[in-house]
Design a protein around this motif. Sequence first.
Motif, mmCIF file in Angstrom:
data_model
loop_
_atom_site.group_PDB
_atom_site.id
_atom_site.type_symbol
_atom_site.label_atom_id
_atom_site.label_comp_id
_atom_site.label_asym_id
_atom_site.label_seq_id
_atom_site.Cartn_x
_atom_site.Cartn_y
_atom_site.Cartn_z
ATOM 1 N N LEU A 203 0.827 -1.193 0.000
ATOM 2 C CA LEU A 203 0.000 0.000 0.000
ATOM 3 C C LEU A 203 0.875 1.263 0.000
ATOM 4 N N VAL A 204 0.504 2.223 -0.810
ATOM 5 C CA VAL A 204 1.241 3.485 -0.865
ATOM 6 C C VAL A 204 0.391 4.566 -0.207
ATOM 7 N N LEU A 205 0.990 5.297 0.718
ATOM 8 C CA LEU A 205 0.234 6.348 1.403
ATOM 9 C C LEU A 205 -0.136 7.454 0.418
ATOM 10 N N SER A 208 -1.741 13.232 1.730
ATOM 11 C CA SER A 208 -2.060 13.763 3.063
ATOM 12 C C SER A 208 -1.511 12.841 4.148
ATOM 13 N N GLN A 209 -1.647 11.537 3.934
ATOM 14 C CA GLN A 209 -1.090 10.606 4.921
ATOM 15 C C GLN A 209 0.427 10.780 5.011
ATOM 16 N N GLN A 210 1.059 10.904 3.850
ATOM 17 C CA GLN A 210 2.514 11.035 3.809
ATOM 18 C C GLN A 210 2.965 12.312 4.523
ATOM 19 N N SER A 236 -10.088 7.905 6.988
ATOM 20 C CA SER A 236 -9.078 8.732 6.339
ATOM 21 C C SER A 236 -7.718 8.036 6.291
ATOM 22 N N GLY A 237 -7.648 6.840 6.872
ATOM 23 C CA GLY A 237 -6.400 6.080 6.778
ATOM 24 C C GLY A 237 -5.440 6.332 7.921
ATOM 25 N N LYS A 238 -5.987 6.565 9.116
ATOM 26 C CA LYS A 238 -5.131 6.803 10.288
ATOM 27 C C LYS A 238 -4.312 5.566 10.634
ATOM 28 N N THR A 239 -4.951 4.411 10.541
ATOM 29 C CA THR A 239 -4.257 3.181 10.931
ATOM 30 C C THR A 239 -3.020 2.946 10.072
ATOM 31 N N GLU A 240 -3.130 3.285 8.779
ATOM 32 C CA GLU A 240 -1.969 3.143 7.892
ATOM 33 C C GLU A 240 -0.859 4.096 8.323
ATOM 34 N N MET A 271 -5.165 -8.361 12.475
ATOM 35 C CA MET A 271 -4.574 -8.929 11.269
ATOM 36 C C MET A 271 -3.899 -7.870 10.400
ATOM 37 N N ARG A 272 -4.420 -6.645 10.434
ATOM 38 C CA ARG A 272 -3.775 -5.595 9.638
ATOM 39 C C ARG A 272 -2.350 -5.362 10.129
ATOM 40 N N PHE A 273 -2.173 -5.327 11.430
ATOM 41 C CA PHE A 273 -0.832 -5.148 11.986
ATOM 42 C C PHE A 273 0.012 -6.389 11.738
HETATM 43 P P1 ADP Z 1 -9.167 5.117 9.795
HETATM 44 O O1 ADP Z 1 -8.280 4.405 10.799
HETATM 45 O O2 ADP Z 1 -8.840 6.578 9.668
HETATM 46 O O3 ADP Z 1 -10.641 4.892 9.973
HETATM 47 P P2 ADP Z 1 -8.110 3.159 7.986
HETATM 48 O O4 ADP Z 1 -6.645 3.245 8.184
HETATM 49 O O5 ADP Z 1 -8.841 2.029 8.624
HETATM 50 O O6 ADP Z 1 -8.804 4.536 8.358
HETATM 51 O O7 ADP Z 1 -8.376 3.172 6.409
HETATM 52 C C1 ADP Z 1 -9.662 2.932 5.873
HETATM 53 C C2 ADP Z 1 -9.526 1.976 4.692
HETATM 54 O O8 ADP Z 1 -8.771 2.579 3.644
HETATM 55 C C3 ADP Z 1 -8.810 0.695 5.036
HETATM 56 O O9 ADP Z 1 -9.445 -0.357 4.397
HETATM 57 C C4 ADP Z 1 -7.410 0.909 4.520
HETATM 58 O O10 ADP Z 1 -6.774 -0.301 4.168
HETATM 59 C C5 ADP Z 1 -7.648 1.780 3.297
HETATM 60 N N1 ADP Z 1 -6.510 2.666 3.043
HETATM 61 C C6 ADP Z 1 -5.893 3.479 3.921
HETATM 62 N N2 ADP Z 1 -4.919 4.177 3.348
HETATM 63 C C7 ADP Z 1 -4.895 3.817 2.033
HETATM 64 C C8 ADP Z 1 -4.107 4.191 0.900
HETATM 65 N N3 ADP Z 1 -3.129 5.095 1.004
HETATM 66 N N4 ADP Z 1 -4.383 3.593 -0.275
HETATM 67 C C9 ADP Z 1 -5.364 2.686 -0.369
HETATM 68 N N5 ADP Z 1 -6.138 2.294 0.647
HETATM 69 C C10 ADP Z 1 -5.927 2.846 1.838
#
Ligand code: ADP
Length: 748
Positions: A203-205, A208-210, A236-240, A271-273
């Motif tokens: 996965l590529v950030l 905004s995440q980056q 918004s992809g906080k976990t990533e 499982m994501r971690f």
């Molecule tokens: P949050 O923790 O903010 O609710 P998540 O990290 O769970 O958000 O992300 C929501 C979904 O988007 C997840 O399924 C995650 O895998 C996906 N996701 C997050 N960042 C990206 C990215 N850069 N590109 C593609 N998918 C992403």
Amino acid sequence: MAEYANIIVDISHDKLDKTFIYRIPEALADRVGVGVQVYIPFGNRKIRGYVVELTDRAEYDTTKIKEILGIVGRSIPIESRLIALAGWMRRNYGGTMNQALKTVLPVREKKKRVQKKTVCLVLDGVEAKNQLGVYQRKHNTARARLLEALIAQQELGWEVITGKLNVSSSVISAMEQAGVVRVLTRVCYRNPVGNLPAEEYSLVLNPSQQAVVDAVVRDYDAGVRRTYLLKGVTGSGKTEVYMELIAHVISAGKQAIVLIPEIALTYQTVMRFYRRFSDRVSILNSKMSAGERYDQFLRAKNGEIDIIIGPRSALFTPFENLGLIIIDEEHETSYKSGSVPRYHARETAVERAAMEDASVVLGSATPSLESYYRAGNGVYCLLELTERVKKKPLPVCTVTDLRSELASGNRSILGRRLAALLEDRLKRGEQAMLFLNRRGMAGFVSCRACGHVIKCPHCDVSLSQHGGSGPDTGRMVCHYCGHTEAVPAVCPVCGSKYIGGFKAGTQKIEQVVRAQFPGAGVLRMDFDTTRSREGYEQILSAFANREADILIGTQMIVKGHDFPNVTLVGVLAADLSLHVSDFHAAERTFQLLTQAAGRAGRGDLPGEVVIQTYQPEHYSVVTASAQDYGAFYAQEIEYRRMMLYPPVWNLLVILCASGKQESAADASARLAGQIQSFAAGREDETIYLIGPADAAVAKINDIYQKVIYIKARNYQTLVAVKDMAEAYTRGKREYRDVILQFDFNPAN
Ligand code: ADP
Ligand code: ZN
Ligand code: ZN
């Protein structure tokens, strides 16, 4: 300068009660502090111990007290740091040092460690075959059986041999003595995650995440340690972002702690971690035995893992080289401990990070007022993710006014708009979630025609209807000041007779939904259907596999689950949580509504949200439906400022509990008087005192409870009040059968 130090020589949990007092020699006075490891004379040996407390009072013949001999080394082991953290917790939250130590130090297992016992073959192939022949000729059938199996497999588990092969332990030891086999014992840690390989991570950030990652990494690499508040909308992809930051600190040889509310600690999340970090990750949860938890702490201490994920208590994982603490959903009230010491994991994390040169990242779509306030004051550094990943739109939100539903003759739990949208989703084969706000079931009294809620004339909190027995049954009571009044027969505002307590459970909703949509598959999740962790996971995975169309549930269903096919979220009676007698009511309501809305439209299809309420004009409902945190915060912080509530002011609640009603009343009244004169002596600041009043539940299991509320602008002033109260009550006859508990900035 304190004269004495209390020292523990063994930090295994059950021996914590035993501390020994030593005199601090003058030469060491400025180096002996809580957490410091020292040499002490013990019997006629010289041993090591940890200082847990400094004191001037020696309840012991002072002529017999020996002196500390010296300070151990320069490197500070992790135990020292955790003990120092316990000292900080004791000072800031009250309670005894023992209670604090028991919170931060892992429980050593009482049972013997789980051991894997196996039996292996000592003889080589030819010898073994010969020996087998000997056994067979002598009709030693059990020995022959075992040897045959070992020739095929070299090593077998103890249980297999004594079970399936039915060979007794005396036979095994005889064969061991004869030099045929050997018994091996290996210590094995219980690993709750199992052994899965890490997958390729691709996965590529997004930019905004980056940008968020870059900001933190830049500081980190420059040696700057801070507390960051990551405010990012749901999805918004906080976990990533967390995972990327963790990868960075791990590559610098450090470790990370990730706190997640227990309820969101699902298989999906873990499982994501795990996919990214493989078996360098472990988890903690409350279902684990003390031994299992201890094992995880040991693995952390031994450097076998780099990341621990768990609820509040995972904060005390003894990593030697902590680099990062992440607190996801930082607004959750489960981060506040319900037992002494009543610490908040957020504040304690910031303190631990400061002690160990780590950074802290707090994440939420709906930050707590405390954190956003601190970000505004520059105490925390604010980072934002304002869009969902892949530009998925936030769901469209509408509000249904339940008063006008009633006026137009619809008495169903489901408003007309929600019912129509449910119908539509069922036709299209999409899924819906119905969320019942259960936080408000505390028995407030309201009017179904106009939405009016009966409040205390003195305190601006809603009155609660008393159930149970006793003189107050059926009356309404204020839990802050004790004011009571009778439930009116008609609404004092509009005259309607539809006034009373609101009661509707998830079961009732399930009945209604099943009756109205006979063809729909319905799942229900609440505390009844999910007694076990498995029940909880089962329902979630059944819904994720689209085995049902509608999921009905309480708060449990709004936490961090990703159901891509959910395109409708209905919030039933959103304002139930508005009238809890708690100054956080609006904040909790806003958070619940926003989080619930965040469940919709996480997949490729856009989502819709319907909020049903008796108070569509309330700012927490208006701002949540507009998904406008800033607008909510602006209103709410004004209210807190005006009412002198946290986070603008600080609040200390002192609970006085006793088995005797007079003792509780007398002790709390005396203490309140004492605090009053303490406050009068502080000329340069204002301290407000409210109470003593009966606690929300005045009597539990025949223990009577009184509460005193104290407000001050500075937290440290309240700490001084606590210290004074502890000193004042210590050893006094009037407080012998009274338990005092302190709760700083309570969560509810
Ligand atoms: P949050 O923790 O903010 O609710 P998540 O990290 O769970 O958000 O992300 C929501 C979904 O988007 C997840 O399924 C995650 O895998 C996906 N996701 C997050 N960042 C990206 C990215 N850069 N590109 C593609 N998918 C992403
Ligand atoms: Zn009314
Ligand atoms: Zn009141």
